[in-house]
Design a protein around this motif. Sequence first.
Motif, PDB file in Angstrom:
ATOM      1  N   LEU A   4       0.851  -1.181   0.172  1.00 49.63           N
ATOM      2  CA  LEU A   4       0.065   0.099   0.022  1.00 49.63           C
ATOM      3  C   LEU A   4       0.827   1.272   0.168  1.00 49.63           C
ATOM      4  N   ILE A   5       1.979   1.293   0.689  1.00 48.28           N
ATOM      5  CA  ILE A   5       3.023   2.606   0.957  1.00 48.28           C
ATOM      6  C   ILE A   5       3.460   2.830  -0.523  1.00 48.28           C
ATOM      7  N   HIS A   6       3.505   2.120  -1.526  1.00 49.92           N
ATOM      8  CA  HIS A   6       4.043   2.373  -2.746  1.00 49.92           C
ATOM      9  C   HIS A   6       2.927   3.099  -3.615  1.00 49.92           C
ATOM     10  N   TYR A   7       1.928   3.269  -3.479  1.00 49.78           N
ATOM     11  CA  TYR A   7       0.654   3.820  -4.212  1.00 49.78           C
ATOM     12  C   TYR A   7       0.656   5.438  -4.049  1.00 49.78           C
ATOM     13  N   PRO A   8       0.637   6.040  -5.100  1.00 52.32           N
ATOM     14  CA  PRO A   8       0.625   7.797  -4.874  1.00 52.32           C
ATOM     15  C   PRO A   8      -0.359   8.137  -4.084  1.00 52.32           C
ATOM     16  N   GLY A   9      -0.024   9.189  -3.341  1.00 53.29           N
ATOM     17  CA  GLY A   9      -1.078   9.578  -2.096  1.00 53.29           C
ATOM     18  C   GLY A   9      -0.873   9.312  -0.702  1.00 53.29           C
ATOM     19  N   ILE A  10      -0.188   7.831  -0.742  1.00 56.34           N
ATOM     20  CA  ILE A  10      -0.250   7.489   0.650  1.00 56.34           C
ATOM     21  C   ILE A  10       1.028   7.808   1.228  1.00 56.34           C
ATOM     22  N   GLN A  11       0.812   8.537   2.413  1.00 56.52           N
ATOM     23  CA  GLN A  11       2.098   9.087   3.078  1.00 56.52           C
ATOM     24  C   GLN A  11       2.589   8.360   4.175  1.00 56.52           C
ATOM     25  N   THR A  12       1.595   7.946   5.245  1.00 53.32           N
ATOM     26  CA  THR A  12       2.019   7.176   6.424  1.00 53.32           C
ATOM     27  C   THR A  12       1.186   6.291   6.654  1.00 53.32           C
TER      28      THR A  12
END
Length: 93
Positions: free
Chosen positions: A26-34
Amino acid sequence: MSGNKGRLVLNHSTHIPGLLEILGKLIHYPGIQTVTPGVISRVKGHAPHLKLRISVPIRGGFKVLARSGKTVQEVFIVTTLSSDELVNTITQI
C-alpha cells in the motif's frame, strides 16, 4: 505507481497475519504518506479472510479496520486520497 514511497510505521510487536505484507504494498501507491498499524482487539464476529474496511476519517487521512478471524486491528493511513480513491487502491492490492 510513482517513485515516491509512503512510510510504514512499526510501533507494535504484533500484527494480524498477512497485514504487514498488504501494508507494505500500500505504501507504494501515490497519495499514501504514512501507514501506522494500531491496537489489536478481539471481536465476536468471524471474518474468514483478511479484509480492510475504511472506518472513519481522521485528520489527514482515514482509520481502517483490518479484520481476520475474530481479530481486528486499527490501521491509520495518512493520505491525500479521498475515501473512494483509498477503497479503490486497497482493492487493487
